[in-house]
Each structure stands twice: as C-alpha cells, then as structure tokens.
Design a protein around this motif. Sequence first.
Motif: not given
Lengths: 433, 433
Positions: A382-411
């Motif tokens: 048991l540890s403090v981790m048992d009483f915490l949870k993690r939320t992941t965060l992601a934010q794309m800029t238009p440029a970031a979406l242009a760079a990696i979005g096509p791979a997401a669409e393909r998959l």
Amino acid sequence: MPVFLDTRATDFETAFAALLGAKREDSPDVDAVVAGIIADVRARGDAAVVELTEKFDRMRLTADKLAFSGAEIDEIVARVAPEDRAALELAAERIRAYHVRQMPEDAEWTDPDGATLGWRWSPVSAAGLYVPGGLASYPSSLLMNAVPAKVAGVERLAVAVPTPDGQVNPLVLLAAKLSGVDEVYRIGGAQAIAALAYGTQTIAPVDKITGPGNAYVAVAKRRVFGKVGIDMIAGPSEILVIADADNDPDWIALDLLSQAEHDESAQSILITDDAAFGRAVAAAVDRRLETLERRAIAGASWRDFGAIINVRDLGEAADLSNRIAPEHLELCVADPHALSRKTVHAGAIFLGPYTPEAVGDYVGGPNHVLPTARSARFSSGLSVMDFLKRTTLAQMTPAALAAIGPAAERLANSESLEAHGLSVRARLDRLNG
Amino acid sequence: MPVFLDTRATDFETAFAALLGAKREDSPDVDAVVAGIIADVRARGDAAVVELTEKFDRMRLTADKLAFSGAEIDEIVARVAPEDRAALELAAERIRAYHVRQMPEDAEWTDPDGATLGWRWSPVSAAGLYVPGGLASYPSSLLMNAVPAKVAGVERLAVAVPTPDGQVNPLVLLAAKLSGVDEVYRIGGAQAIAALAYGTQTIAPVDKITGPGNAYVAVAKRRVFGKVGIDMIAGPSEILVIADADNDPDWIALDLLSQAEHDESAQSILITDDAAFGRAVAAAVDRRLETLERRAIAGASWRDFGAIINVRDLGEAADLSNRIAPEHLELCVADPHALSRKTVHAGAIFLGPYTPEAVGDYVGGPNHVLPTARSARFSSGLSVMDFLKRTTLAQMTPAALAAIGPAAERLANSESLEAHGLSVRARLDRLNG
C-alpha cells in the motif's frame, strides 16, 4: 517440526515446489450470505445496518448513533496511557514522513511535433477504511491505511470499526484522530463494506475501500469492486529470513515467530548457507515456543508451514527468494545491500541484524500492508499511489495535428473505425482548405 | 434520439441520476463454462489448448504450432502496406516517448534517527498480453499494452491472439514486432488466459496478464487474478465532450460518433452552455449517421445512451464531468487548460478543438487503455506502473533501533503480539548490556 530442505538433495525441486504450492488458506464459503447482506443494505440502508449490527455485534444502535461523535471519541481516547500515546505518535510521524516522499509529480511538455502532453495526479475524493474489531483491532493497521490516504489528499476518510458487545480499542480511535480521519462508524462485516460502497441515509458512499478483514469482509470487498476501488485481498502473513552463521539464532528465531504468531496459516521460512546454524535456529524456536503467549498459534504455523532451507551460497538463496516472492524479507548477511539488489521480488526488505521485521510493522516508516501469497511478483505494498489516480493530458496545435493526424486516420481506417478517421480528416481538411 | 437534459429543469437531478445509473452492459453468464476450460487447461495443458482451439477457432494445431515462428511472422508482416507500416511506426515511437517519461525513480535516504529507508522499483518478469481476434483485432491496442511493458523492462512478453479460421491481422503481428514482443501464440478465449496464467508444456506461465477481450476472456481474467496480476476489466467505451458555441458542430458530432461506433453499449455525452449549439450537434450527428459505415452500431449507441446536457456555465459543466468521471474527456472551450484543472476525475483529457479523441487512440502518446464506468474516480489508465512493482527498504543501525525500537515494542505489546515485541527487545538488551 518445520520441514528441512537442502538444495544439494536430489528431491529438492519436488520438495520446494510442494512448499510453494502448499494451500495455506481455508476460507469458509460465505458468498451467498454476503450477497444477501449487500442487497439488504442497498435496499434498506440504515435500517438494515442497524439490524445486522444488533445481530452480529450484539449492539443496539439507531441510525444517529452509527457514527462516534467527536465527544465520544475524545472521552475514549483520554483513557490511553501516555506511553502508548507517545509510541503511536512516533509511529504516525514516521509513517507520514516516509509516505510524503512517495507523492508523484505531475508532468507537462511539448514535443518536437508541437503536441503538448503530460499527466496530472489527483486524489480519490472519499475513501473508506475497514478496521477489524476484537483481538485483531490493530491501531497500527489504521495508521498504515489512513496516513497514506491523507498524505495523498483524500478529502473525506471514513473508518468502519465494529464494536462487538460495545468493546472498542481506545488506541484505534486515537490512531484515527492522529491520522486525520473524518468519520468513524461503529459497524463491521459485510454490512459496513456495503454501506461504504453504496451509502445509506446517514453514510455517504466512498470511492475506494481499503483495509483488512475476515472472510465476510474480503468477499464483500470483491463484490463491491467496480462500484468502488479496493486494495488487495490480503492472505496470511509470511516472512523469509536469509541469514548466515554470524547471527544470534535466538534473534532469528524470534523474527520467524513474530510472523508465526499472527495466524496458524502464517508462514516463516529461513534460508541459510550453514546447516548447523539452521539447526540452532530450530532449537531456539522450540525454546521460545515453550513460554510464548501465543504458542498455540505460532507453534501450529511453524509446524505446518515453517521451513529451513540449506543452500550452497547466497546466490542460490536469492534465486529461491525470487521464486518465493515473500511479503517480508530479512537479509541478515554480511552485505545485505548487495544481496538486496538480487532479491527483486519481495514486498518489503529489512536489511541487517538490527532491523527485525517487527520494527517495520510499527515505526519503520514503510507500509506494513504488503503483497502476500507470491503476489510480490506483480504487485506492491500500500502507498499514497493507492489513493491517487492519474489523468493524461494531450493538446494538439493545428501544426501538430497536420503532422501526426494522417497516421491516426490511416490506422483508424485499417481498424475499420470510420468515424475515428473522419474526426481527424474534418480538421485536416479545414487546415488544408 | 439521445436524451436532452437541462440543469435548469426541476427534474434534472432525477434525469441525471438515471443517466449515471443506466445499465450499459449485458454480459452473458459464462462463469461455469470458463471454470471448466481453466480446469481442463490446468489438467491437460497443450492437449486441452489444441482441442479448444479446434473447437472455438476451427484451427487444427499441434503443440509445436501454438506459437508463430519468426519466419511465419516475417512472411505475414511483409504483406503490410508501406503507408500502414509508417503509421504504425510513428504510433509506436510516440507511445514509447510518452511512456518512457513515466518511469518512476528509486529512492534511498537516511533519516534523523539514523534509519536508512527507501524503495526500489523492478519490472514484472513475464507478462502476457491478450489481443482479440477477428474484427476487434486492433494493432493499436497491442502497442498500448506491449510498449509500456517493454519500457518497464519486462523480460518476457507473450502475446495470445486467436486466429479464427486461420485469419490473422498482419498489422497486429507487425505491432508485436515493433514493440519487442518475445512470443506470439495463435490461441484465444479462456483457454489462452488459462495457458498464460498456469502454463502448459510449451507455454511458460507469466506473472501478469493485460489486454481486452470478450466476456469469456474477462471472466477468465477475474478467475486467474491472484495467481497472476491482471489489468482492469474494461467496460464499454465512453466520451464526454464539453464544448461552447465556438465549435464546428460537425467536428463535435464526429467525436461523439467515434465512441458510439465502437459498440452499441458505448456512451457519448455532450455538455454545452448553448442550447442551440447542442441542437446543431444533434442534427450533425443525424446527418453523419446517414452514411457512416458502422451506422447500425453508432446509431444504437447514440439512441440508447447518448445525451446532450445544457448547463448554465462551465463551472456547472466541470461539476457534472466529475460526477460522470468519463473515460475520455474533450474540452473544446476558450480556455481548456483552466477547465482541465477543475475536471479532476477523468481517464484522459483532450484539450482544444484540434485534439479529437481519435488522435489519442493511435498516435497522441498517452495510453488508450483507460478506466470506464465511472472508475476514473479511483483508477488510472494503463502505464508503465502496471508492469512494475515496488519493494520497500529499511535498515536500522543499532542507534536507530535504540531510538525507535522501544515504541515498536510498546505497540506490539498493546496489540498482544509478544514475539514482535521480543524480537525488538532481544536486540535492545544486547545494545544496553
């Protein structure tokens, strides 16, 4: 007599496998009873909890008396001897100091594609902590559960502790006070778990339930899992001591007995590279068993599940330790640090002759709620981790979406998930148009 | 039509509680069947697995053909189109880059009493990863499970993927190769889980099993839990989008549909502070549903579990979001960062209009295995932590034991654990004598 094994013996593998596979728990089948209790508490709330408490704990309560009042707690806590209070305060402080260091950090960064990524930790809002009543009502267990919860930032911490025939351990209430517990209910068993998980008219539901309990409590926790989070379901306690001949056999014997006295199903194992030392420890155990208060329990555990294993060298000891994956591991050898780097599957390691496992049960600082039954291969205490949870965060800029979005669409299209692909494509079209 | 709610309505609390409490899963009761399969695999090993694979997947195998050979994998992987390979490589790299940052640190320090304390992380030795066959055989899921395991340092990673009628998705095998999977077995269902947990003549047992699966797989994972570790049991997928009127209704509609198309039990919810925008999104969903390939599934999900909630302001939106505790949360508002600090109970947050959730499913970097069914209140998505465990360390010097040992002895005696106290006392007496 415990079993004596030697890695030099031709039948060692068979005997060791038998030791690892020994069935140590004999849980009664209480599943139907527990299912009925949970359904009753869900349907009738406080009224069901009051009735069940009268039935199982011989306590007549009313809904407004389910919780201890602050004045009641203060009055009972006033009975604690000053020396006990000081010991408990030291324990709480040391446990807090250790667990504060476990708080994980948030993170946020921007990667080369322009995506901002990260995660954020947040505490569980409300947690419930079960504390057994009667003989096994341990203030130390309350601290080991409540302190990490409060360090994690849990806003509302509710304790359920049954008080059969009105009996309550004042040290348990003091431990609750010292660790900042917000509510204490004098209820137990499956009805307490149901009340914490689903709520009643007077008890608000919690998000996570931790703490040890009997078979009814364990089955109830399994049943409410999903509706709330739970900690591990603990099995009987275990210790493995790896000791060379440069130890006092009586010290090692007491360490083995300090697990054995918990429970007839507890298991104590000694691994040594000196057969004569092993025999000396066995003799010391027998001597101590003559006078130990809990000799009936400790003697049965040692007789039925105890073992002394003679090995050629400490490398062999480390290999066996990893196969056992003990809850508690004491390393009483010349270089315990070096050995500890090889014994990777263990809940907690105690290094050197002046670190008896019992220190770790109370005042060492690390948690004493640890994985049993070989589960240290894949889980942690048991540890403090048992009483915490993690939320992941992601934010794309238009440029970031242009760079990696096509791979997401393909998959997405390769997985025949058209809307997934379209949700990316609609944005890409705007950027390109 | 999805349900339309408004926080200004007098019956809002009742309607919202109904939405939260809606039963979305209808799992068939397969417990007895699964228990029989597990017992069979434990008793007969490979022979049982071969028979069950013939029965359920219509594949005649022999024990030596349970695993794909390296040559077989290479041959199948060679069929992957270069564009698909490039997309999968990008996904693997981005997932790896994100998860590498999750590696927790070991710690060791000496406190003022002279006690050396700390902890050490170590990987699970062997992990098994289940990948569904057929339509839901997703290479992205393999990456999301396998990459964190390998980042954590898992030495042996075995994949089980059924190949009904010999069908195999080449992208799944490529994903296995890209993420460093060590063994791939063409087996599935409860028999695969049993083989991984207990081992057979040709499949060595693992310590932890992760990955999604049908009802048989889910029940089998629950049943082997304890013998091995498991990840969460995932329910139907969910998305909550909080969007103001400054969004393209079609983009938001596609984001809602990208969850709805997973499963008839999936749930998509929009919260907006502009009722007209909510209606525009509903109309856009209907338009997209006319042509969507998976319109039967997505339409049923949207009709039965979809919701559009109109709120007075974004503070109200955050409160509702925390009560929903969504698996996926999209924040399409003017200041998504500010809002994200209030929406603390969520598996993953996607910030701003250029971060459709589908990007996170494939190439964002964070894990797409996330807590469902409101369990984000108390649990987190998959991470490297799921493949690591922590061993706590404690070492007392004689002086440290002299300082804190008496408190441990006192507490042991208060708990009637005499041997615990004696194991400390024996050492203290030596120090004092």
